[in-house]
Design an enzyme around this catalytic site. Structure first.
Site, PDB file in Angstrom:
ATOM      1  N   ARG A 103       4.643  -2.696  -7.574  1.00  0.00           N
ATOM      2  CA  ARG A 103       4.629  -1.554  -6.691  1.00  0.00           C
ATOM      3  C   ARG A 103       3.432  -1.492  -5.656  1.00  0.00           C
ATOM      4  O   ARG A 103       2.379  -2.119  -5.925  1.00  0.00           O
ATOM      5  CB  ARG A 103       4.990  -0.174  -7.590  1.00  0.00           C
ATOM      6  CG  ARG A 103       4.314  -0.207  -8.912  1.00  0.00           C
ATOM      7  CD  ARG A 103       2.717  -0.165  -8.722  1.00  0.00           C
ATOM      8  NE  ARG A 103       2.230   0.817  -7.991  1.00  0.00           N
ATOM      9  CZ  ARG A 103       1.292   0.949  -7.530  1.00  0.00           C
ATOM     10  NH1 ARG A 103       0.259  -0.195  -7.678  1.00  0.00           N
ATOM     11  NH2 ARG A 103       0.926   2.037  -6.673  1.00  0.00           N
ATOM     12  N   GLY A 104       3.696  -0.521  -5.060  1.00  0.00           N
ATOM     13  CA  GLY A 104       2.682  -0.513  -3.708  1.00  0.00           C
ATOM     14  C   GLY A 104       3.210  -1.150  -2.614  1.00  0.00           C
ATOM     15  O   GLY A 104       3.464  -2.364  -2.680  1.00  0.00           O
ATOM     16  N   ALA A 105       3.095  -0.520  -1.447  1.00  0.00           N
ATOM     17  CA  ALA A 105       3.791  -1.242  -0.245  1.00  0.00           C
ATOM     18  C   ALA A 105       3.370  -2.506   0.178  1.00  0.00           C
ATOM     19  O   ALA A 105       4.283  -3.366   0.246  1.00  0.00           O
ATOM     20  CB  ALA A 105       3.472   0.040   1.020  1.00  0.00           C
ATOM     21  N   ARG A 143      13.947  -0.849  -2.655  1.00  0.00           N
ATOM     22  CA  ARG A 143      13.119   0.461  -2.453  1.00  0.00           C
ATOM     23  C   ARG A 143      13.036   0.617  -1.137  1.00  0.00           C
ATOM     24  O   ARG A 143      12.803  -0.177  -0.233  1.00  0.00           O
ATOM     25  CB  ARG A 143      11.585   0.266  -2.918  1.00  0.00           C
ATOM     26  CG  ARG A 143      11.544  -0.044  -4.653  1.00  0.00           C
ATOM     27  CD  ARG A 143      10.467   0.328  -5.235  1.00  0.00           C
ATOM     28  NE  ARG A 143       9.893   1.804  -5.298  1.00  0.00           N
ATOM     29  CZ  ARG A 143       8.702   2.262  -5.654  1.00  0.00           C
ATOM     30  NH1 ARG A 143       7.925   1.516  -5.785  1.00  0.00           N
ATOM     31  NH2 ARG A 143       8.532   3.609  -5.329  1.00  0.00           N
ATOM     32  N   GLN A 179       0.489   6.443 -11.790  1.00  0.00           N
ATOM     33  CA  GLN A 179       0.005   5.507 -11.098  1.00  0.00           C
ATOM     34  C   GLN A 179      -1.716   5.745 -11.032  1.00  0.00           C
ATOM     35  O   GLN A 179      -2.580   4.737 -11.238  1.00  0.00           O
ATOM     36  CB  GLN A 179       0.368   5.180  -9.777  1.00  0.00           C
ATOM     37  CG  GLN A 179       1.803   4.427  -9.865  1.00  0.00           C
ATOM     38  CD  GLN A 179       2.666   5.699  -9.638  1.00  0.00           C
ATOM     39  OE1 GLN A 179       2.542   6.899 -10.006  1.00  0.00           O
ATOM     40  NE2 GLN A 179       4.030   5.277  -8.784  1.00  0.00           N
ATOM     41  N   ASP A 227       2.884   4.505   2.659  1.00  0.00           N
ATOM     42  CA  ASP A 227       4.269   3.398   2.574  1.00  0.00           C
ATOM     43  C   ASP A 227       5.039   3.300   3.949  1.00  0.00           C
ATOM     44  O   ASP A 227       5.494   2.186   3.912  1.00  0.00           O
ATOM     45  CB  ASP A 227       5.327   4.122   1.712  1.00  0.00           C
ATOM     46  CG  ASP A 227       4.627   3.781   0.157  1.00  0.00           C
ATOM     47  OD1 ASP A 227       3.927   4.534  -0.338  1.00  0.00           O
ATOM     48  OD2 ASP A 227       5.321   2.816  -0.564  1.00  0.00           O
ATOM     49  N   ASN A 256       3.473   8.829   1.856  1.00  0.00           N
ATOM     50  CA  ASN A 256       3.071   8.145   0.742  1.00  0.00           C
ATOM     51  C   ASN A 256       3.455   8.979  -0.770  1.00  0.00           C
ATOM     52  O   ASN A 256       4.177   9.791  -0.447  1.00  0.00           O
ATOM     53  CB  ASN A 256       1.338   8.414   0.768  1.00  0.00           C
ATOM     54  CG  ASN A 256       0.649   7.528  -0.074  1.00  0.00           C
ATOM     55  OD1 ASN A 256       0.841   6.508  -0.376  1.00  0.00           O
ATOM     56  ND2 ASN A 256      -0.526   8.161  -1.038  1.00  0.00           N
ATOM     57  N   LYS A 257       2.864   8.780  -1.724  1.00  0.00           N
ATOM     58  CA  LYS A 257       3.192   9.084  -2.946  1.00  0.00           C
ATOM     59  C   LYS A 257       3.263  10.743  -3.211  1.00  0.00           C
ATOM     60  O   LYS A 257       2.493  11.448  -2.535  1.00  0.00           O
ATOM     61  CB  LYS A 257       2.310   8.435  -4.160  1.00  0.00           C
ATOM     62  CG  LYS A 257       2.665   8.971  -5.634  1.00  0.00           C
ATOM     63  CD  LYS A 257       4.040   8.378  -6.089  1.00  0.00           C
ATOM     64  CE  LYS A 257       4.197   7.103  -5.768  1.00  0.00           C
ATOM     65  NZ  LYS A 257       5.673   6.879  -6.021  1.00  0.00           N
TER      66      LYS A 257
END
Ligand code: MRU
Length: 346
Positions: free
Chosen positions: A48-50, A91, A197, A238, A248-249
């Site tokens: 995960r993570g862009a 995603r 996270q 992202d 973002n998150k």
């Protein structure tokens, strides 16, 4: 996690990922040689993570290409496009995924020779993207570290670190670069509900590197700022719209509002490829909604009452007015964002 191993790697003809669903309890690696399993690894957030998602999809598409049996370029591209579509569905928010897929698909038109040659060129491009990601993060760190002074305390949200990239990280890469320059930097990591996270990944990787990090639950950031304990906030992104609005998150927007209120600089650190010039503003960014069990359960245990509805957007959008600067590998972009983002396009 400035370690010899990488979050996304190509080892002995296979994709190797750190299994992020079991960190920090165990550090384990998973090897992939089947593209469908790679799609699933992105969907279930093994990776995960862009930037890491983009790099994984690039390698995954090259793996998928190898499974295509044809000597016709036209048929090859039809089947490769179908595989690309499976990756696109994994995603929706991180634009790096779509950027990476387009970059791999574009290789065919530039490659002469047989289907075997094209397959080799796709893989070569994907491996190059892994190496480029690390160089990009280092460059971001170089520019971003200038914004930090020795003694600063930085708040971060979610994980925009080595684990969200191939290595080094974006937001955490800026912190690492400052530490490498000899600056003393402390970090507060928001735990980042629902998937934690910040606590599970950011705190783990900074602790591995000996960078002082303190975990807080998400609702503690405000009082920390009011007590004057935070000098700036740095997070990842992202997808960033052409006007600088940044997804973002979930919870990032809250941090940005708090930072504005307390007159604390709020920075986004992201590669230029995270900027989606096709979207005029952040309202057009697709926001992923994930399974309600991410909210109702922690590590498989139900903590919410049965039968109560849950809303679980995975990301939020921070308006450009709350962003002090966007740290990229091309330099730090300041307001007015629309003009300055466009000026920095190649
Ligand atoms: O849902 P995740 O864990 O993929 O979300 C990750 C983030 O929000 C990161 O901050 C973002 O992808 C930037 S990573 C350098």
């Amino acid at each position: 996690m400035n370690k010899p191993f990488k979050t996304v790697d190509w080892v002995d003809g296979k994709l190797r990922l750190i299994d992020q669903t079991i960190l920090p309890t165990r550090l384990e690696f998973l090897d992939y040689s089947n593209y469908k399993e790679v799609v699933e690894a992105i969907r279930t957030m093994v990776v995960r993570g862009a930037p890491a998602i983009g790099c994984t999809a690039a390698i995954g598409l090259a793996i998928g290409a190898n499974s295509i049996v044809t000597e016709s370029r036209e048929q090859f591209m039809i089947e490769l496009e179908a595989i690309a579509e499976e990756f696109r569905g994994s995603r929706p928010t991180a634009v790096n995924l779509f950027w990476a897929i387009d970059r791999i698909l574009a290789v065919e038109a530039k490659t002469a020779g047989s289907i075997t040659d094209i397959k080799a060129a796709l893989l070569h491009e994907a491996i190059e993207m892994l190496e480029e990601d690390v160089r990009t993060n280092r460059a971001m760190g170089h520019y971003g570290a200038e914004l930090l002074s020795s003694g600063d305390t930085v708040l971060t949200h979610c994980n925009a670190g080595a684990l969200a990239t191939v290595a080094f990280g974006t937001a955490l890469g800026v912190i690492r670069a400052a530490v490498e320059q000899g600056k003393h930097i402390q970090v507060y990591a928001d735990e980042t509900r629902p998937r934690l996270q910040g606590m599970k990944l950011t705190a783990w990787e900074l602790h591995q590197d000996g960078i002082p990090v303190t975990i807080i639950s998400d609702n503690m950031a405000g009082v920390l700022m009011r007590e004057g304990k935070i000098n700036c906030a740095i997070v990842g992104a992202d997808r960033i719209a052409a006007n600088g609005d940044a997804a973002n998150k979930i919870g990032t927007y809250t941090v940005a509002v708090l930072a504005k209120h307390h007159e604390i600089p709020f920075y986004i650190a992201a590669p230029y490829s995270t900027i989606d010039l096709t979207l005029a503003d952040g309202s057009l960014i697709p926001i992923e909604e994930r399974d309600p069990t991410e909210v109702t359960h922690i590590d498989g245990h139900r903590i919410a009452p049965e039968g109560v509805p849950v809303w679980n957007p995975s990301f939020d959008v921070t308006p450009n007015s709350l962003i002090s600067g966007i740290i990229t590998e091309r330099g730090v972009i300041h307001p007015p964002y629309f003009e300055n983002i466009a000026r920095m396009a190649e």
